[in-house]
Design a protein around this motif. Structure first.
Motif, short mmCIF file in Angstrom:
data_model
loop_
_atom_site.label_atom_id
_atom_site.label_comp_id
_atom_site.label_asym_id
_atom_site.label_seq_id
_atom_site.Cartn_x
_atom_site.Cartn_y
_atom_site.Cartn_z
N VAL A 50 9.13 7.14 8.28
CA VAL A 50 7.76 7.12 7.85
C VAL A 50 8.05 7.35 6.08
CG1 VAL A 50 5.42 7.74 7.73
CG2 VAL A 50 6.77 7.80 9.94
N ASP A 51 7.52 6.43 5.40
CA ASP A 51 7.42 6.48 4.03
C ASP A 51 6.23 7.41 3.52
OD1 ASP A 51 9.57 4.72 3.00
OD2 ASP A 51 8.52 2.96 3.43
N LEU A 52 6.66 7.97 2.58
CA LEU A 52 5.40 8.57 1.65
C LEU A 52 4.44 7.64 1.48
CD1 LEU A 52 4.40 11.44 0.79
CD2 LEU A 52 5.09 10.70 -1.52
N PRO A 53 3.23 7.74 2.02
CA PRO A 53 1.94 6.87 1.76
C PRO A 53 1.74 6.55 0.49
CG PRO A 53 1.58 8.34 3.53
CD PRO A 53 2.74 8.88 2.81
N ARG A 90 1.66 11.59 5.82
CA ARG A 90 2.83 11.48 6.21
C ARG A 90 3.12 12.56 7.28
NH1 ARG A 90 8.35 11.48 2.70
NH2 ARG A 90 7.80 13.81 2.64
N GLY A 108 10.35 11.69 8.23
CA GLY A 108 10.02 11.23 6.78
C GLY A 108 11.37 10.54 6.28
N ARG A 118 10.66 1.10 9.62
CA ARG A 118 9.92 1.83 8.53
C ARG A 118 8.41 1.81 8.76
NH1 ARG A 118 13.96 2.64 4.05
NH2 ARG A 118 12.30 3.29 2.69
N ARG A 120 4.79 2.14 6.93
CA ARG A 120 4.34 2.36 5.43
C ARG A 120 3.03 2.35 5.70
NH1 ARG A 120 8.21 -1.45 1.40
NH2 ARG A 120 9.96 0.12 1.48
#
Length: 204
Positions: A50-53, A90, A108, A118, A120
């Motif tokens: 999970v990317d930092l939003p 996140r 993360g 991933r 996003r």
């Protein structure tokens, strides 16, 4: 002119040391999302990073955002979340993907997990809506999510827009926190169900 006079009075009476002192913001916490019961009978052998939003509409900090007349962003006086909104979301996404029982794991980006998949997110809304002169009446969360496969040059698998609204009497900070927690929980359940459906078709 009134501001200048006031500034001068404060300076003379309080001195330099107290001039920029302000009361610390109180912290409102949202409990970590954890699904009480498994949402899936069998977990897919898939891990998701999970990317930092990304954040929009004044949501880049830990301040609690109010949306006045669906246009002007203000912040709740005297309070803040316990971390920035992107980190908060996140964390909720990772916890939901891990606790739902639908995947082998989630973490993360940058944590000790390796996966080409991933998730996003773009946080469009995490506000309390209100009209001028009235207390907030709705907690709203709106997120644009997309799943990508970085084994194929980051190719887009699927995307979706999630919007959840939680209405109620939100005249106190604690009522605001409870409403946003409910909205976040509902959002996370929808996200997990969507991710599972997409990955089942893409990676049976």
């Amino acid at each position: 002119m009134r501001f200048l006079i006031f500034f001068g009075v404060v300076f003379l009476s309080a001195g330099c040391a107290d001039l920029f002192r302000s009361e610390p913001l109180r912290i409102l916490t949202l409990n970590e999302f954890a699904q009480a019961e498994s949402m899936c009978d069998v977990a897919l052998p898939v891990q998701i990073l999970v990317d930092l939003p990304e954040s929009y509409s004044g949501l880049g900090s830990e301040r609690i955002a109010l949306l006045l007349e669906n246009r002007e962003v203000r912040y709740l006086e005297g309070y803040k979340w316990d971390t920035s909104v992107p980190l908060l979301v996140r964390g909720a996404l990772v916890n939901a993907l891990n606790s739902g029982g639908c995947f082998a794991g989630a973490a993360g980006v940058g944590d000790s997990l390796s996966s080409p998949f991933r998730l996003r997110a773009g946080i469009r809304r995490m506000h309390f809506e209100q009209s001028e002169g009235d207390p907030p009446s709705v907690a709203v969360i709106s997120m644009d999510l997309n799943l990508r496969d970085f084994s194929r040059q980051g190719g887009l698998i699927s995307r979706n827009l999630f919007t959840v609204r939680e209405e109620g009497n939100l005249s106190s900070p604690y009522a605001l926190g409870e409403a946003m927690q409910k909205a976040l929980g509902r959002s996370m359940r929808e996200v997990v169900i969507w991710c599972r459906s997409v990955m089942e078709r893409y990676h049976p």
